[in-house]
Design an enzyme around this catalytic site. Sequence first.
Site: not given
Length: 341
Positions: A187, A200, A204
């Site tokens: 991402s 999150y 990542k």
Amino acid sequence: MSWSLLLALCALLLLLVKLLCFLCADGDLTLMWSEWLGRRPEQELTGLVVWVTGASSGIGEELAYQLSKLRVSLVLSARRVHELERVKRKCLGNGNLKEKDIFVLPFDLANRSSHEVATKAVLQEFGRIDVLVNNAGRAHSSLIVDTKMDFFKELIELNYLGTVSLTKCVLPHMIERKQGKIVIVNSIVSSIPIPIVSGYCASKHALRGFIHSLQIELTKHPDIIVSNICPGPVHSNIRKNMLTEEVTKTVDYNKIQDRQMATSRCVQLMLVAMANNLKEVWIGEQPYLLVPYLWQYMPTLAWWIICKFWEKRIDDLLKSGVCKFVEEIDVYLLDTCKEKN
């Protein structure tokens, strides 16, 4: 006019042209160059065995459709068997693949004990794995102070450790064959700070560190390519109605995040990256694509811009209820979300 002045004007004109190209681009400059003059996916990927995780929705689903048009042998993995079967039927509807060319292999990426068995099943079915696309993952959105530790743990277990585990299972096979591609759908938040998605974002960031270390370790295996794919916001129907703190209550996140790239375009650029063995690509609509460049080269300015952008936006998201949703990207069922809310 002197030659030095003429060269200076030419350089300035070239800079302006490049700036204009960048402002119109939806991928980093290397990716855009590869799309224009690089190798074509239909030439480089046809006939390969491609294993896609998170293939039941979103980017993974679209990737399966576009790969099926390239006459690859597909392995489709996710938890939801009925959704995988639906994707398979649509892939067969393209007319380029036969039943034997698509292998539906349901498993839970968070269950690391199943990865070795799944890898052996793919090798038994097709005899080799040319491309592994690690796409499955999960996201949540809430302020750090409101986020339970269980969420942080599960995001690391799935987004990071699950991907690392499956990669480690497939890697020895590729080293033995001295070739292969490992594509990790990361991402754009793996390189920049974003609020309200801290768990999150952290998972990542961890994945990015693992990818870069793996790329260096594989320098003695030049034909094994590890690609770090970093998309920005991507439009997907599965994200249209997000779950909030109440399972029966949803919020249309698309109304808030209005600059989303079409999933089909994102996958098209991913295939270009795969065909050209690009080790890292940034994909996204402007102005999201500009942010990692600023963060890379002018971090102080980027920090000020991000803080200003999010100062009011966080309040808007809190009022809308989006900061309390639990997004099911691919691998967790609705019952799991109910248990955790």
